[in-house]
Design a protein around this motif. Structure first.
Motif, PDB file in Angstrom:
ATOM      1  N   ASN A  50       0.859  -1.183   0.000  1.00 40.80           N
ATOM      2  CA  ASN A  50       0.000   0.000   0.000  1.00 40.80           C
ATOM      3  C   ASN A  50       0.898   1.236   0.000  1.00 40.80           C
ATOM      4  O   ASN A  50       1.043   1.926   0.999  1.00 40.80           O
ATOM      5  N   LEU A  51       1.530   1.484  -1.146  1.00 43.20           N
ATOM      6  CA  LEU A  51       2.480   2.584  -1.264  1.00 43.20           C
ATOM      7  C   LEU A  51       1.755   3.899  -1.520  1.00 43.20           C
ATOM      8  O   LEU A  51       0.624   3.920  -2.028  1.00 43.20           O
ATOM      9  N   ALA A  52       2.421   4.993  -1.182  1.00 38.63           N
ATOM     10  CA  ALA A  52       1.764   6.295  -1.219  1.00 38.63           C
ATOM     11  C   ALA A  52       1.494   6.788  -2.625  1.00 38.63           C
ATOM     12  O   ALA A  52       0.554   7.562  -2.855  1.00 38.63           O
ATOM     13  N   ASP A  53       2.292   6.357  -3.600  1.00 39.66           N
ATOM     14  CA  ASP A  53       2.203   6.963  -4.924  1.00 39.66           C
ATOM     15  C   ASP A  53       2.468   5.908  -5.995  1.00 39.66           C
ATOM     16  O   ASP A  53       3.187   4.927  -5.767  1.00 39.66           O
ATOM     17  N   ASN A  54       1.895   6.142  -7.169  1.00 35.64           N
ATOM     18  CA  ASN A  54       2.140   5.235  -8.293  1.00 35.64           C
ATOM     19  C   ASN A  54       3.620   5.145  -8.647  1.00 35.64           C
ATOM     20  O   ASN A  54       4.121   4.086  -9.034  1.00 35.64           O
ATOM     21  N   ASP A  55       4.329   6.268  -8.531  1.00 31.28           N
ATOM     22  CA  ASP A  55       5.755   6.274  -8.871  1.00 31.28           C
ATOM     23  C   ASP A  55       6.567   5.384  -7.938  1.00 31.28           C
ATOM     24  O   ASP A  55       7.588   4.819  -8.347  1.00 31.28           O
ATOM     25  N   ASP A  56       6.132   5.270  -6.683  1.00 28.24           N
ATOM     26  CA  ASP A  56       6.818   4.365  -5.758  1.00 28.24           C
ATOM     27  C   ASP A  56       6.661   2.915  -6.225  1.00 28.24           C
ATOM     28  O   ASP A  56       7.626   2.142  -6.220  1.00 28.24           O
ATOM     29  N   ALA A  57       5.442   2.568  -6.643  1.00 27.52           N
ATOM     30  CA  ALA A  57       5.207   1.212  -7.145  1.00 27.52           C
ATOM     31  C   ALA A  57       6.023   0.946  -8.399  1.00 27.52           C
ATOM     32  O   ALA A  57       6.633  -0.125  -8.553  1.00 27.52           O
ATOM     33  N   MET A  58       6.069   1.916  -9.293  1.00 32.60           N
ATOM     34  CA  MET A  58       6.808   1.717 -10.539  1.00 32.60           C
ATOM     35  C   MET A  58       8.305   1.652 -10.301  1.00 32.60           C
ATOM     36  O   MET A  58       9.023   0.900 -10.991  1.00 32.60           O
ATOM     37  N   ARG A  59       8.819   2.370  -9.321  1.00 33.08           N
ATOM     38  CA  ARG A  59      10.250   2.296  -9.009  1.00 33.08           C
ATOM     39  C   ARG A  59      10.614   0.890  -8.536  1.00 33.08           C
ATOM     40  O   ARG A  59      11.637   0.336  -8.946  1.00 33.08           O
ATOM     41  N   VAL A  60       9.790   0.308  -7.666  1.00 30.82           N
ATOM     42  CA  VAL A  60      10.041  -1.065  -7.217  1.00 30.82           C
ATOM     43  C   VAL A  60      10.051  -2.001  -8.419  1.00 30.82           C
ATOM     44  O   VAL A  60      10.919  -2.876  -8.548  1.00 30.82           O
ATOM     45  N   LEU A  61       9.100  -1.810  -9.309  1.00 34.37           N
ATOM     46  CA  LEU A  61       8.997  -2.672 -10.485  1.00 34.37           C
ATOM     47  C   LEU A  61      10.208  -2.519 -11.396  1.00 34.37           C
ATOM     48  O   LEU A  61      10.760  -3.510 -11.909  1.00 34.37           O
ATOM     49  N   GLN A  62      10.656  -1.281 -11.596  1.00 40.20           N
ATOM     50  CA  GLN A  62      11.820  -1.038 -12.450  1.00 40.20           C
ATOM     51  C   GLN A  62      13.069  -1.726 -11.891  1.00 40.20           C
ATOM     52  O   GLN A  62      13.836  -2.356 -12.624  1.00 40.20           O
ATOM     53  N   VAL A  63      13.268  -1.594 -10.586  1.00 38.86           N
ATOM     54  CA  VAL A  63      14.442  -2.214  -9.969  1.00 38.86           C
ATOM     55  C   VAL A  63      14.312  -3.730  -9.968  1.00 38.86           C
ATOM     56  O   VAL A  63      15.296  -4.447 -10.202  1.00 38.86           O
ATOM     57  N   ARG A  64      13.117  -4.228  -9.714  1.00 45.23           N
ATOM     58  CA  ARG A  64      12.890  -5.679  -9.764  1.00 45.23           C
ATOM     59  C   ARG A  64      13.293  -6.230 -11.127  1.00 45.23           C
ATOM     60  O   ARG A  64      14.006  -7.239 -11.228  1.00 45.23           O
ATOM     61  N   ASP A  65      12.841  -5.580 -12.194  1.00 47.18           N
ATOM     62  CA  ASP A  65      13.148  -6.061 -13.545  1.00 47.18           C
ATOM     63  C   ASP A  65      14.639  -5.937 -13.858  1.00 47.18           C
ATOM     64  O   ASP A  65      15.222  -6.812 -14.512  1.00 47.18           O
ATOM     65  N   TRP A  66      15.252  -4.855 -13.374  1.00 48.71           N
ATOM     66  CA  TRP A  66      16.683  -4.654 -13.625  1.00 48.71           C
ATOM     67  C   TRP A  66      17.504  -5.743 -12.942  1.00 48.71           C
ATOM     68  O   TRP A  66      18.370  -6.369 -13.559  1.00 48.71           O
ATOM     69  N   LEU A  67      17.201  -6.015 -11.690  1.00 50.42           N
ATOM     70  CA  LEU A  67      17.942  -7.046 -10.964  1.00 50.42           C
ATOM     71  C   LEU A  67      17.647  -8.440 -11.515  1.00 50.42           C
ATOM     72  O   LEU A  67      18.441  -9.367 -11.324  1.00 50.42           O
ATOM     73  N   ALA A  68      16.522  -8.579 -12.188  1.00 50.18           N
ATOM     74  CA  ALA A  68      16.179  -9.870 -12.789  1.00 50.18           C
ATOM     75  C   ALA A  68      16.831 -10.067 -14.152  1.00 50.18           C
ATOM     76  O   ALA A  68      16.641 -11.113 -14.769  1.00 50.18           O
ATOM     77  N   GLY A  69      17.577  -9.065 -14.620  1.00 47.11           N
ATOM     78  CA  GLY A  69      18.317  -9.251 -15.863  1.00 47.11           C
ATOM     79  C   GLY A  69      18.055  -8.242 -16.956  1.00 47.11           C
ATOM     80  O   GLY A  69      18.712  -8.282 -18.001  1.00 47.11           O
TER      81      GLY A  69
END
Length: 600
Positions: A50-69
């Motif tokens: 339950n993050l405060a902003d859409n950009d917070d959710a997208m940042r997690v997603l961006q880093v998740r994908d980056w670390l995944a390759g």
């Protein structure tokens, strides 16, 4: 050299009394308990995404994908649509803090919990860095007496500290750190710190362009101070210019793939920003080698101003080569989306269009700090006056950006105001008296005038509408999307504000996300929801939609329903479900209603 006196073996270190030891233990326990009660609500929200902003959710997603390759230079989000847009104008620089935390927490807690722990702790340690740098800047300008005022004025400013609350992993906190570093470097008065300031400015531009107007003010101040002071600040100016040019170039080549170097970008660091920035920095550096001391004070100033005028004309003329620099980043957005979506995004709207309570909470402190800095300009003398001119100009420019351009600039204004006001209070303690310093601190601070005034104004204002733009926890959390997550992967057509949350919590692709470059997908989603049910069915088939989803408590439901009273959104809102949609059971506590698309 004298030998140390022999120690008496019978002597013992003084023992701590049991009462004092108990007091220390109780104090530590009280601090731990207070910290727990302060942070526990934030952890409860982050732990369910339950993050405060859409950009917070997208940042997690961006880093998740980056670390995944996913490649360093590939900042595309490949689940936006079947054919992902080029990128979302974000920078890997802003991914680095969260990625660093996630590399450690994923090893300790596993990927699922590790991401949440990283999202929780990253803003906290970034916030510590922010406060420390802000304190250093205040002390550099106002002396050692500014330390305590800085602790209060920097740590108690909601407009800035909101970006360092657990879960706030978007790029705004990093921008504030770079701004505070840039100010610290300029007021510290050494060539190495000037170079650090330029590096911070370049990194800030590399992260995003929200602070660019203020960064241009800092660059202009360096140049004009050199024009006024000449040899006194020649080395600082030269180191600043060289560092700025090199740092801009390095940020560009390190974050932008070579294939896109020539792309006309206006919403992220692009060819125009780098070419003109490097050109201006190189010319300013060369100008500092021109001998002007022999011309006398007035003659030297005239020549240096003339050189700056030539540099300014050359740099500004580059706009004809790079016209994208004066084009609004939102120019590509369809007028319908501007009216229904962008104009309802709070952080993109100027504070002048918000309620009085919001204006008082976020803009009053910078205004009061700006007035205080003008007093300091009149009070200071010599080179020190230059620094207070910098304070006054940056405060008023950043406050104007927040009031008349975008409300999210309030964090920038508050950062500058906290640093500069603390420095002024420190100067008053040292050079006038404590009473005067306390009066200034009571009049110009982020709590007493602004926050209290905001609460008073809020009492007389109409109550907020029932639903927020995003829709609240029932539209955000993992549980809210758990039923949708359990379905086989497909394309979800949902309102714009749901897109980032669906990507974070499910394996699905989405059509609409809250980013202006996704103009085509966002417009297609809105048109589908505004179309009559039979027309929407044809659109869904053409898009290859697998699911349709809405959050029943989102303001977008009301916005689209008002826009098209006979559209699909009204039917779904009133639970009149077309035959081509099959409802998916909602989990308890969720306001997300999803439907399977049946087009056979």
């Amino acid at each position: 050299m004298s030998l140390a006196e022999p120690t008496n073996p019978t002597e013992q270190a003084p023992k701590t009394s049991p009462v004092r030891l108990l007091f220390r233990l109780l104090l530590v326990a009280a601090i731990l308990i207070a910290t727990y009660h302060l942070l526990d609500p934030f952890w409860k929200r982050v732990s369910v995404w339950n993050l405060a902003d859409n950009d917070d959710a997208m940042r997690v997603l961006q880093v998740r994908d980056w670390l995944a390759g996913q490649a360093w230079f590939d900042v595309s989000q490949h689940r936006f649509t079947e054919h992902p847009i080029s990128n979302i104008h974000w920078s890997r620089i802003a991914d680095l803090p969260l990625a660093l935390s996630m590399l450690i927490t994923n090893l300790i807690f596993g990927p699922s919990m590790g991401e949440k722990v990283a999202a929780f702790i990253t803003p906290i340690w970034l916030g510590v860095i922010y406060v420390v740098i802000g304190m250093q800047a205040s002390v550099a300008l106002g002396g050692k007496k500014a330390l305590l005022p800085a602790i209060f004025l920097i740590t108690c400013a909601p407009a800035a500290l909101n970006y360092f609350l657990p879960g706030r992993v978007d790029h705004h906190g990093l921008q504030l750190i770079f701004l505070a570093t840039a100010l610290w470097g300029l007021v510290a008065g050494s060539r190495k710190m000037a170079a650090l300031s330029a590096l911070a400015i370049a990194l800030g531009i590399g992260v995003g362009l929200e602070a660019l107007p203020l960064q241009l003010v800092l660059i202009a101040w360096v140049a004009l101070r050199w024009a006024a002071r000449g040899g006194d600040v020649q080395d600082e100016t030269r180191w600043f210019a060289v560092s700025l040019g090199l740092s801009l170039a390095l940020c560009f080549v390190a974050t932008v793939p070579e294939a896109k170097w020539a792309a006309p970008v206006n919403d992220a660091i692009g060819r125009g920003h780098v070419v003109l920035g490097v050109l201006g920095a190189a010319l300013l550096s060369l100008a500092t080698f021109v001998p002007t001391a022999r011309l006398g004070p007035k003659g030297g100033i005239a020549v240096r101003l003339a050189l700056l005028a030539v540099i300014g004309v050359l740099v500004l003329s580059g706009v004809r080569i790079f016209p994208e620099l004066i084009t609004s980043p939102y120019a590509q957005i369809d007028p319908l989306l501007k009216r229904l979506w962008l104009n309802n995004v709070t952080e993109a709207a100027p504070l002048m269009k918000t309620k009085l309570s919001v204006i008082l909470a976020f803009a009053l402190f910078p205004v009061l700090a700006g007035i205080a800095s003008i007093v300091a300009v009149l009070w200071a003398k010599g080179k020190e006056r230059d620094l207070w001119i910098l304070a006054a100009v940056t405060i008023f420019v950043s406050a104007a950006l927040a009031v008349f351009w975008q409300g999210r600039s309030a964090g920038l204004a508050t950062t500058v105001s906290g640093i500069m006001t603390a420095a002024l209070v420190g100067k008053l303690i040292e050079q006038v008296n404590l009473r005067t310093a306390l009066i200034v601190a009571l009049l110009a601070n982020p709590i007493i005038p602004g926050l209290i005034g905001s609460r008073v104004a809020e009492y007389f204002e109409p109550k907020p509408t029932k639903f927020s733009t995003g829709g609240g926890a029932g539209c955000f959390t993992e549980r809210a999307f758990s039923s949708l997550k359990a379905q086989s992967p497909g394309l979800v057509v949902a309102p714009i504000d749901m897109g980032a949350r669906i990507l974070l919590t499910t394996p699905h692709r989405v059509l609409a996300v809250p980013y202006h470059r996704n103009n085509t997908g966002n417009l297609a989603a809105y048109r589908l929801f505004m179309a009559k049910p039979d027309e929407a069915k044809v659109m869904a088939k053409a898009l290859g939609a697998t699911y349709v989803a809405i959050c029943t408590r989102s303001a977008e439901v009301a916005i689209l329903s008002r826009q098209s009273p006979k559209g699909l959104m009204v039917e779904l809102r009133d639970n009149r479900i077309p035959a081509w949609l099959t409802p998916i059971e909602k989990p308890k506590g969720s306001n997300v209603q999803a439907y399977k698309v049946n087009l056979d």
